[in-house]
Scaffold this motif. Structure first.
Motif, PDB file in Angstrom:
ATOM      1  N   ALA A  45       7.637   6.133   1.382  1.00 24.66           N
ATOM      2  CA  ALA A  45       6.221   6.390   1.654  1.00 24.66           C
ATOM      3  C   ALA A  45       5.352   5.278   1.081  1.00 24.66           C
ATOM      4  O   ALA A  45       4.400   4.825   1.726  1.00 24.66           O
ATOM      5  CB  ALA A  45       5.813   7.742   1.072  1.00 24.66           C
ATOM      6  N   LEU A  46       5.678   4.820  -0.110  1.00 27.56           N
ATOM      7  CA  LEU A  46       4.930   3.716  -0.719  1.00 27.56           C
ATOM      8  C   LEU A  46       5.071   2.446   0.125  1.00 27.56           C
ATOM      9  O   LEU A  46       4.079   1.763   0.394  1.00 27.56           O
ATOM     10  CB  LEU A  46       5.438   3.466  -2.139  1.00 27.56           C
ATOM     11  CG  LEU A  46       4.860   2.266  -2.874  1.00 27.56           C
ATOM     12  CD1 LEU A  46       3.357   2.429  -3.065  1.00 27.56           C
ATOM     13  CD2 LEU A  46       5.556   2.077  -4.208  1.00 27.56           C
ATOM     14  N   ALA A  47       6.279   2.144   0.549  1.00 26.43           N
ATOM     15  CA  ALA A  47       6.503   0.947   1.367  1.00 26.43           C
ATOM     16  C   ALA A  47       5.740   1.027   2.682  1.00 26.43           C
ATOM     17  O   ALA A  47       5.135   0.039   3.128  1.00 26.43           O
ATOM     18  CB  ALA A  47       7.995   0.766   1.627  1.00 26.43           C
ATOM     19  N   SER A  51       2.733  -1.443   3.770  1.00 24.65           N
ATOM     20  CA  SER A  51       2.905  -2.247   4.985  1.00 24.65           C
ATOM     21  C   SER A  51       1.742  -2.010   5.952  1.00 24.65           C
ATOM     22  O   SER A  51       1.323  -2.930   6.660  1.00 24.65           O
ATOM     23  CB  SER A  51       4.243  -1.964   5.657  1.00 24.65           C
ATOM     24  OG  SER A  51       4.303  -0.638   6.099  1.00 24.65           O
ATOM     25  N   LEU A  52       1.208  -0.794   5.962  1.00 23.49           N
ATOM     26  CA  LEU A  52       0.018  -0.531   6.778  1.00 23.49           C
ATOM     27  C   LEU A  52      -1.199  -1.283   6.238  1.00 23.49           C
ATOM     28  O   LEU A  52      -2.029  -1.758   7.019  1.00 23.49           O
ATOM     29  CB  LEU A  52      -0.263   0.967   6.847  1.00 23.49           C
ATOM     30  CG  LEU A  52       0.735   1.788   7.662  1.00 23.49           C
ATOM     31  CD1 LEU A  52       0.421   3.279   7.559  1.00 23.49           C
ATOM     32  CD2 LEU A  52       0.741   1.336   9.113  1.00 23.49           C
ATOM     33  N   VAL A  53      -1.298  -1.403   4.928  1.00 22.06           N
ATOM     34  CA  VAL A  53      -2.387  -2.187   4.330  1.00 22.06           C
ATOM     35  C   VAL A  53      -2.272  -3.647   4.753  1.00 22.06           C
ATOM     36  O   VAL A  53      -3.264  -4.278   5.132  1.00 22.06           O
ATOM     37  CB  VAL A  53      -2.375  -2.066   2.780  1.00 22.06           C
ATOM     38  CG1 VAL A  53      -3.264  -3.105   2.130  1.00 22.06           C
ATOM     39  CG2 VAL A  53      -2.797  -0.669   2.363  1.00 22.06           C
ATOM     40  N   VAL A  54      -1.059  -4.189   4.718  1.00 23.62           N
ATOM     41  CA  VAL A  54      -0.851  -5.584   5.132  1.00 23.62           C
ATOM     42  C   VAL A  54      -1.146  -5.739   6.630  1.00 23.62           C
ATOM     43  O   VAL A  54      -1.832  -6.686   7.040  1.00 23.62           O
ATOM     44  CB  VAL A  54       0.581  -6.044   4.810  1.00 23.62           C
ATOM     45  CG1 VAL A  54       0.897  -7.380   5.479  1.00 23.62           C
ATOM     46  CG2 VAL A  54       0.762  -6.158   3.311  1.00 23.62           C
ATOM     47  N   ALA A  55      -0.644  -4.813   7.436  1.00 25.46           N
ATOM     48  CA  ALA A  55      -0.883  -4.901   8.882  1.00 25.46           C
ATOM     49  C   ALA A  55      -2.367  -4.790   9.203  1.00 25.46           C
ATOM     50  O   ALA A  55      -2.877  -5.535  10.053  1.00 25.46           O
ATOM     51  CB  ALA A  55      -0.102  -3.806   9.609  1.00 25.46           C
ATOM     52  N   ALA A  56      -3.056  -3.894   8.515  1.00 21.02           N
ATOM     53  CA  ALA A  56      -4.493  -3.755   8.763  1.00 21.02           C
ATOM     54  C   ALA A  56      -5.254  -4.962   8.240  1.00 21.02           C
ATOM     55  O   ALA A  56      -6.159  -5.475   8.905  1.00 21.02           O
ATOM     56  CB  ALA A  56      -5.012  -2.479   8.109  1.00 21.02           C
ATOM     57  N   LEU A  94      -0.891 -11.310   0.067  1.00 23.67           N
ATOM     58  CA  LEU A  94       0.485 -10.826   0.119  1.00 23.67           C
ATOM     59  C   LEU A  94       1.098 -10.733  -1.276  1.00 23.67           C
ATOM     60  O   LEU A  94       1.846  -9.792  -1.570  1.00 23.67           O
ATOM     61  CB  LEU A  94       1.336 -11.724   1.016  1.00 23.67           C
ATOM     62  CG  LEU A  94       1.014 -11.652   2.507  1.00 23.67           C
ATOM     63  CD1 LEU A  94       1.793 -12.709   3.275  1.00 23.67           C
ATOM     64  CD2 LEU A  94       1.306 -10.269   3.051  1.00 23.67           C
ATOM     65  N   LEU A  95       0.792 -11.696  -2.137  1.00 24.40           N
ATOM     66  CA  LEU A  95       1.284 -11.621  -3.510  1.00 24.40           C
ATOM     67  C   LEU A  95       0.712 -10.404  -4.230  1.00 24.40           C
ATOM     68  O   LEU A  95       1.412  -9.728  -4.985  1.00 24.40           O
ATOM     69  CB  LEU A  95       0.930 -12.895  -4.279  1.00 24.40           C
ATOM     70  CG  LEU A  95       1.798 -14.106  -3.973  1.00 24.40           C
ATOM     71  CD1 LEU A  95       1.234 -15.351  -4.662  1.00 24.40           C
ATOM     72  CD2 LEU A  95       3.220 -13.865  -4.415  1.00 24.40           C
ATOM     73  N   GLY A  96      -0.552 -10.110  -4.004  1.00 25.27           N
ATOM     74  CA  GLY A  96      -1.175  -8.943  -4.618  1.00 25.27           C
ATOM     75  C   GLY A  96      -0.552  -7.648  -4.140  1.00 25.27           C
ATOM     76  O   GLY A  96      -0.293  -6.733  -4.927  1.00 25.27           O
ATOM     77  N   VAL A  97      -0.285  -7.559  -2.850  1.00 19.22           N
ATOM     78  CA  VAL A  97       0.357  -6.356  -2.302  1.00 19.22           C
ATOM     79  C   VAL A  97       1.781  -6.235  -2.852  1.00 19.22           C
ATOM     80  O   VAL A  97       2.217  -5.134  -3.214  1.00 19.22           O
ATOM     81  CB  VAL A  97       0.349  -6.384  -0.761  1.00 19.22           C
ATOM     82  CG1 VAL A  97       1.220  -5.270  -0.187  1.00 19.22           C
ATOM     83  CG2 VAL A  97      -1.069  -6.261  -0.238  1.00 19.22           C
ATOM     84  N   GLY A  98       2.484  -7.341  -2.958  1.00 23.08           N
ATOM     85  CA  GLY A  98       3.836  -7.314  -3.529  1.00 23.08           C
ATOM     86  C   GLY A  98       3.826  -6.883  -4.982  1.00 23.08           C
ATOM     87  O   GLY A  98       4.670  -6.093  -5.415  1.00 23.08           O
ATOM     88  N   TRP A  99       2.874  -7.386  -5.740  1.00 18.29           N
ATOM     89  CA  TRP A  99       2.745  -7.001  -7.152  1.00 18.29           C
ATOM     90  C   TRP A  99       2.461  -5.499  -7.256  1.00 18.29           C
ATOM     91  O   TRP A  99       3.057  -4.811  -8.089  1.00 18.29           O
ATOM     92  CB  TRP A  99       1.626  -7.810  -7.813  1.00 18.29           C
ATOM     93  CG  TRP A  99       1.354  -7.397  -9.215  1.00 18.29           C
ATOM     94  CD1 TRP A  99       2.031  -7.756 -10.340  1.00 18.29           C
ATOM     95  CD2 TRP A  99       0.308  -6.516  -9.646  1.00 18.29           C
ATOM     96  NE1 TRP A  99       1.478  -7.165 -11.434  1.00 18.29           N
ATOM     97  CE2 TRP A  99       0.411  -6.393 -11.038  1.00 18.29           C
ATOM     98  CE3 TRP A  99      -0.704  -5.832  -8.978  1.00 18.29           C
ATOM     99  CZ2 TRP A  99      -0.457  -5.603 -11.771  1.00 18.29           C
ATOM    100  CZ3 TRP A  99      -1.567  -5.055  -9.721  1.00 18.29           C
ATOM    101  CH2 TRP A  99      -1.433  -4.945 -11.098  1.00 18.29           C
TER     102      TRP A  99
END
Length: 121
Positions: A45-47, A51-56, A94-99
């Motif tokens: 669910a977290l992933a 991923s929706l945040v990145v896609a949006a 992307l680095l922020g989302v990965g962190w």
């Protein structure tokens, strides 16, 4: 006179955990399976959410430039805004989302570990 020492019984007694949750995990009982599935579900669910945040976040930019072409022609320091946003500023995003993913996934695992280690009430 020989003395026979049997270590199997002592090891089995030592392995018998007084904690039923840990025993359920170790023996892969349906309860242990449900606990592990809960952790996997939380991580999935977290992933999906991130991923929706990145896609949006990244998918909305080309849409913005298609809908408002004037925004796509804006120049910052002699470089077109789309190039800056998609080519340069997307990497810190992307680095922020990965962190954030690593931090929140570790928190999910810590919560799972807390459930496993909690004393029975």
């Amino acid at each position: 006179m020989r003395t026979r020492v049997v270590l199997g019984e002592a090891a089995a007694a030592r392995r018998a955990s007084p904690d039923p949750v840990r025993a359920d995990l170790a023996e892969q009982t349906p309860v242990g399976e449900a606990l592990v599935k809960g952790l996997v579900r939380a991580q999935l669910a977290l992933a999906i959410r991130l991923s929706l945040v990145v896609a949006a976040g990244l998918g909305a930019l080309p849409l913005l430039f298609a809908v408002a072409p004037a925004v796509g022609r804006v120049k910052v320091l002699g470089v077109n805004l789309p190039w800056l946003l998609l080519g340069l500023f997307s990497f810190p995003f992307l680095l922020g989302v990965g962190w954030a993913y690593v931090r929140w996934a570790e928190r999910n695992e810590q919560d799972f570990t807390a459930v496993i280690r909690r004393p029975e009430a």
